[in-house]
Design a protein around this motif. Structure first.
Motif, PDB file in Angstrom:
ATOM      1  N   PHE A 215      -2.295  11.884   1.272  1.00  0.00           N
ATOM      2  CA  PHE A 215      -2.369  12.130  -0.168  1.00  0.00           C
ATOM      3  C   PHE A 215      -1.388  11.150  -0.827  1.00  0.00           C
ATOM      4  N   GLY A 216      -1.832   9.926  -1.074  1.00  0.00           N
ATOM      5  CA  GLY A 216      -0.921   8.919  -1.613  1.00  0.00           C
ATOM      6  C   GLY A 216      -0.389   9.273  -2.988  1.00  0.00           C
ATOM      7  N   ASP A 217      -1.266   9.840  -3.817  1.00  0.00           N
ATOM      8  CA  ASP A 217      -0.924  10.105  -5.215  1.00  0.00           C
ATOM      9  C   ASP A 217       0.214  11.113  -5.362  1.00  0.00           C
TER      10      ASP A 217
ATOM     11  N   GLY B  45      -6.868  10.860  -7.396  1.00  0.00           N
ATOM     12  CA  GLY B  45      -6.012  10.161  -6.459  1.00  0.00           C
ATOM     13  C   GLY B  45      -5.457   8.972  -7.219  1.00  0.00           C
ATOM     14  N   CYS B  46      -4.750   8.099  -6.509  1.00  0.00           N
ATOM     15  CA  CYS B  46      -4.206   6.919  -7.189  1.00  0.00           C
ATOM     16  C   CYS B  46      -5.314   6.105  -7.838  1.00  0.00           C
ATOM     17  N   TYR B  47      -6.446   5.998  -7.167  1.00  0.00           N
ATOM     18  CA  TYR B  47      -7.595   5.241  -7.678  1.00  0.00           C
ATOM     19  C   TYR B  47      -8.168   5.844  -8.962  1.00  0.00           C
TER      20      TYR B  47
ATOM     21  N   THR C 131      -8.270   2.020   3.851  1.00  0.00           N
ATOM     22  CA  THR C 131      -7.421   1.261   2.920  1.00  0.00           C
ATOM     23  C   THR C 131      -5.946   1.459   3.255  1.00  0.00           C
ATOM     24  N   MET C 132      -5.134   0.446   2.888  1.00  0.00           N
ATOM     25  CA  MET C 132      -3.702   0.513   3.164  1.00  0.00           C
ATOM     26  C   MET C 132      -2.987   1.390   2.142  1.00  0.00           C
ATOM     27  N   CYS C 133      -2.012   2.152   2.619  1.00  0.00           N
ATOM     28  CA  CYS C 133      -1.112   2.892   1.733  1.00  0.00           C
ATOM     29  C   CYS C 133       0.314   2.748   2.263  1.00  0.00           C
ATOM     30  N   PRO C 134       0.892   1.545   2.137  1.00  0.00           N
ATOM     31  CA  PRO C 134       2.239   1.349   2.694  1.00  0.00           C
ATOM     32  C   PRO C 134       3.254   2.331   2.125  1.00  0.00           C
ATOM     33  N   THR C 135       3.087   2.735   0.888  1.00  0.00           N
ATOM     34  CA  THR C 135       4.029   3.680   0.284  1.00  0.00           C
ATOM     35  C   THR C 135       3.957   5.042   0.965  1.00  0.00           C
ATOM     36  N   GLY C 136       2.752   5.564   1.097  1.00  0.00           N
ATOM     37  CA  GLY C 136       2.577   6.878   1.721  1.00  0.00           C
ATOM     38  C   GLY C 136       2.827   6.862   3.215  1.00  0.00           C
ATOM     39  N   TRP C 137       2.670   5.695   3.832  1.00  0.00           N
ATOM     40  CA  TRP C 137       2.914   5.588   5.273  1.00  0.00           C
ATOM     41  C   TRP C 137       4.388   5.317   5.568  1.00  0.00           C
TER      42      TRP C 137
ATOM     43  N   ASN D 267     -10.299   5.838   2.414  1.00  0.00           N
ATOM     44  CA  ASN D 267      -9.569   6.636   3.406  1.00  0.00           C
ATOM     45  C   ASN D 267      -8.286   5.924   3.839  1.00  0.00           C
ATOM     46  N   ASN D 268      -7.141   6.480   3.421  1.00  0.00           N
ATOM     47  CA  ASN D 268      -5.859   5.948   3.915  1.00  0.00           C
ATOM     48  C   ASN D 268      -5.090   7.003   4.718  1.00  0.00           C
ATOM     49  N   GLY D 269      -5.698   8.156   4.897  1.00  0.00           N
ATOM     50  CA  GLY D 269      -5.103   9.157   5.773  1.00  0.00           C
ATOM     51  C   GLY D 269      -3.937   9.928   5.193  1.00  0.00           C
TER      52      GLY D 269
ATOM     53  N   SER E 119      -2.282  -0.452 -11.737  1.00  0.00           N
ATOM     54  CA  SER E 119      -0.872  -0.077 -11.677  1.00  0.00           C
ATOM     55  C   SER E 119      -0.512   0.512 -10.313  1.00  0.00           C
ATOM     56  N   LEU E 120      -1.328   0.192  -9.303  1.00  0.00           N
ATOM     57  CA  LEU E 120      -1.075   0.757  -7.981  1.00  0.00           C
ATOM     58  C   LEU E 120       0.008  -0.040  -7.254  1.00  0.00           C
ATOM     59  N   CYS E 121       0.508   0.520  -6.157  1.00  0.00           N
ATOM     60  CA  CYS E 121       1.628  -0.110  -5.434  1.00  0.00           C
ATOM     61  C   CYS E 121       1.235  -1.477  -4.863  1.00  0.00           C
ATOM     62  N   PRO E 122       2.198  -2.391  -4.720  1.00  0.00           N
ATOM     63  CA  PRO E 122       1.921  -3.644  -4.010  1.00  0.00           C
ATOM     64  C   PRO E 122       1.452  -3.335  -2.587  1.00  0.00           C
ATOM     65  N   GLY E 123       0.413  -4.025  -2.150  1.00  0.00           N
ATOM     66  CA  GLY E 123      -0.080  -3.814  -0.791  1.00  0.00           C
ATOM     67  C   GLY E 123      -1.070  -2.687  -0.650  1.00  0.00           C
ATOM     68  N   CYS E 124      -1.356  -1.981  -1.736  1.00  0.00           N
ATOM     69  CA  CYS E 124      -2.347  -0.908  -1.679  1.00  0.00           C
ATOM     70  C   CYS E 124      -3.732  -1.518  -1.449  1.00  0.00           C
ATOM     71  N   GLY E 125      -4.549  -0.862  -0.644  1.00  0.00           N
ATOM     72  CA  GLY E 125      -5.888  -1.392  -0.376  1.00  0.00           C
ATOM     73  C   GLY E 125      -6.930  -0.977  -1.394  1.00  0.00           C
ATOM     74  N   GLU E 126      -6.614   0.001  -2.222  1.00  0.00           N
ATOM     75  CA  GLU E 126      -7.634   0.536  -3.126  1.00  0.00           C
ATOM     76  C   GLU E 126      -8.088  -0.469  -4.191  1.00  0.00           C
ATOM     77  N   PRO E 127      -7.187  -1.292  -4.750  1.00  0.00           N
ATOM     78  CA  PRO E 127      -7.674  -2.291  -5.714  1.00  0.00           C
ATOM     79  C   PRO E 127      -8.632  -3.294  -5.080  1.00  0.00           C
TER      80      PRO E 127
HETATM   81  S1  SF4 Z   1       0.721   5.636  -3.036  1.00  0.00           S
HETATM   82 FE1  SF4 Z   1      -0.597   4.612  -1.531  1.00  0.00          FE
HETATM   83  S2  SF4 Z   1      -2.700   4.902  -2.264  1.00  0.00           S
HETATM   84 FE2  SF4 Z   1      -1.289   5.306  -3.994  1.00  0.00          FE
HETATM   85  S3  SF4 Z   1      -1.116   3.371  -5.088  1.00  0.00           S
HETATM   86 FE3  SF4 Z   1       0.598   3.485  -3.643  1.00  0.00          FE
HETATM   87  S4  SF4 Z   1      -0.143   2.426  -1.805  1.00  0.00           S
HETATM   88 FE4  SF4 Z   1      -1.960   2.926  -3.054  1.00  0.00          FE
END
Ligand code: SF4
Length: 260
Positions: free
Chosen positions: A142-144, A68-70, A228-234, A138-140, A34-42
């Motif tokens: 706190f995405g969650d 965390g999101c993961y 890993t990518m975190c487009p949402t948090g970035w 490591n996405n640099g 259920s993570l964001c599109p483009g997230c690297g964690e999956p």
């Molecule tokens: S907030 Fe960032 S780390 Fe969390 S699911 Fe979305 S893209 Fe992935």
């Protein structure tokens, strides 16, 4: 083979089932993430599960997941897992491994979890040479919790709590976790990979395999840091995530093997 022979006729229905060239869903994945599109964690999760299956150690693997999101992966990975308090995964993994030395034990932690809340945990586990494998996503940020600065946020990186970009004078310098761990004597394998490119994905998969092989050989502590990518948090468009990672985190955290 002539050119005509390899052209697929699409004027009618296929004569037979298509050849399966890739498994869209590894058997150890119980459902959709259920993570964001483009997230690297999956992507990192998939690599981890594929390596466990490849090494045929699924039945004796125990995972320890941080927060965390993961963290939501505990519901979809078909592996015995324990979820620990923030940052404490390496200590929990240490206990499990010492009680069940025949098991393959891994942690999955984000940079907030490992580098902010629990840096001492992973450093001490590495210094003790615990036979566990730690995976740092490591996405640099706190995405969650919405994209705040962490200990690994790179200089100049914009986050919710460093809107003008991280500045050394105000926020301090980023902490290179894999390099710190690699400087300790108890380590058997330390590497840093990425999931931002196809080549990076393949290389990271090999790193994970080597880390588990080091553990199974009883050689010592192993860690794979995965950018890993975190487009949402970035706060960047989804499609720009891999490029952003390459131009920011990868510049501060060089990819490669640090201890082999
Ligand atoms: S907030 Fe960032 S780390 Fe969390 S699911 Fe979305 S893209 Fe992935």
């Amino acid at each position: 083979m002539t050119r005509e022979q390899i052209i697929i006729d699409t004027s009618g229905p296929p004569a037979g089932p298509a050849r399966k060239v890739a498994d869209p869903k590894p058997s150890l994945l119980l459902g959709e993430h259920s993570l964001c599109p483009g997230c690297g964690e999956p992507v990192a999760l998939r690599l981890l599960l594929e390596v466990l299956q490849e090494l045929d150690i699924v039945q004796r693997t125990i995972g320890v997941v941080g927060h965390g999101c993961y963290g939501s992966f505990v519901r979809i990975m078909d592996v015995d897992v324990l979820q620990c308090l923030h940052g404490r995964a390496p200590s929990c993994a240490t206990g499990i491994k010492r009680v069940r030395p025949e098991c393959a034990v891994f942690t999955m932690q984000g940079d907030g979890d490992m580098a902010n809340e629990g840096l001492q945990e992973v450093l001490h586990a590495a210094a003790r040479g615990e036979r566990i494998t730690c995976v740092l996503l490591n996405n640099g940020v706190f995405g969650d919790t919405g994209g705040q600065l962490t200990a690994t946020t790179v200089l100049g990186q914009r986050t919710k709590t460093s809107l003008a970009g991280r500045e050394a004078e105000t926020h301090g310098y980023p902490i290179p976790v894999a390099d710190l761990v690699a400087s300790l004597q108890g380590t058997a394998y330390v590497a840093r990979g990425t999931v931002s490119t196809a080549g990076g994905v393949a290389q990271t998969r090999r790193m994970l395999r080597k880390a588990f092989e080091a553990q199974l050989a009883g050689a010592g502590f192993s860690l794979v840091e995965i950018l890993t990518m975190c487009p949402t948090g970035w706060f960047v468009p989804t499609a720009e995530g891999p490029g952003y990672l390459g131009g920011s985190l990868e510049q501060t955290y060089p990819l490669g093997e640090l201890v082999t």
